[in-house]
Scaffold this active site. Sequence first.
Site, mmCIF file in Angstrom:
data_model
loop_
_atom_site.group_PDB
_atom_site.id
_atom_site.type_symbol
_atom_site.label_atom_id
_atom_site.label_comp_id
_atom_site.label_asym_id
_atom_site.label_seq_id
_atom_site.Cartn_x
_atom_site.Cartn_y
_atom_site.Cartn_z
ATOM 1 C CB THR A 39 13.528 35.989 -20.667
ATOM 2 O OG1 THR A 39 13.887 36.206 -19.296
ATOM 3 C CG2 THR A 39 12.012 36.085 -20.797
ATOM 4 C CG HIS A 42 13.303 30.140 -19.663
ATOM 5 N ND1 HIS A 42 12.963 29.142 -18.772
ATOM 6 C CD2 HIS A 42 14.580 30.465 -19.367
ATOM 7 C CE1 HIS A 42 13.976 28.873 -17.986
ATOM 8 N NE2 HIS A 42 14.977 29.680 -18.315
#
Length: 339
Positions: A39, A42
């Site tokens: 994450t 990202h």
Amino acid sequence: MKAVVFYGKNDVRFEDRPVPKIKDNEVLLRVHACGICGTDVHIFGGDEGAAKTPANTVLGHEFAGEVVEVGKSVTGISVGDHAAADPNVLCGGCDFCRKGIGHFCEHMTGIGTTVDGGFAEYCAVPASQIQLMPKALPFVEAAMTEPVSCCLHGIDLCNIKLGSTVAVIGCGMIGLLMLRLSILSGAAKVIAIEPVMEKREQAMKLGATLCVDPTATDVSKYLSEQGITQVDTVIECVGLKATIEQAISIAGKYSTVMMFGLTKPDDTISVKPFELFKKEIVLKASYINPYTFSPAAAMIQSGRLHLDSMIGGTAPLSELPEILGDPKRRSLGKIVITM
């Protein structure tokens, strides 16, 4: 204090920030370890993770440390305690929270995603989010409570039964956790599908029945040659169109496909509904870690996950901006920032 701050796409900076001042219901954690999650990658690349991350936010949601200050209204937590932090703060009052599906909370705060997190020397954490950990447990392992908690939620949705055959696609740390959890859930056979030799070797050490290099062989044909004609659960831990479609193609009859890997927000996959119909495949996804943080801490303390063998290395906080921008370095395995 030193911190790594997100400012926008491909822009994180190692800089000085004030030490947070805690509220009455918070504790101040001296962070000793914080894992780099997909994450975080990202977010760094400009994509949304579980929530949108505003500019000027300290990233890091997989962290553990030592309590150095306790708010006036906090009980049961003392200075000197070691703890991991559950980053997902629920409001407790919205419809989703009241229905027991609080991971869809309409007013969730994400420590390290929507507010300052653990890629800093200190972090203010609500006492409700503190999970006390044994002082004998290394901080690097304690910091893995959050990813383990996400995997526990995912494995609960995988419909693994005693004697099941499970395939895990991708053997980074998340895939290796899913491999171990599949075995502990009763799977008789666990197949690891992974192109990197070192990761396949690690999967075998952790109990995989067999490993397949998908770049060197046709996976479906190879499984058939090995006498495996039915895969009951496929857990995809990569987050790519090709590997999700591969998961569906190798899934057996009356099977479950868990799409656990995080894709880019606009990614799409091609699915033949007739194939789902003929095999009665159930497609599932898993979102964060509802009510699994304490069980994750217990699993880590049991030693049955063998976390120490899954961590690819550690690095100082100052190297985090470079690591986030270097896919080759991240490909070596899970990197944990230590402070």
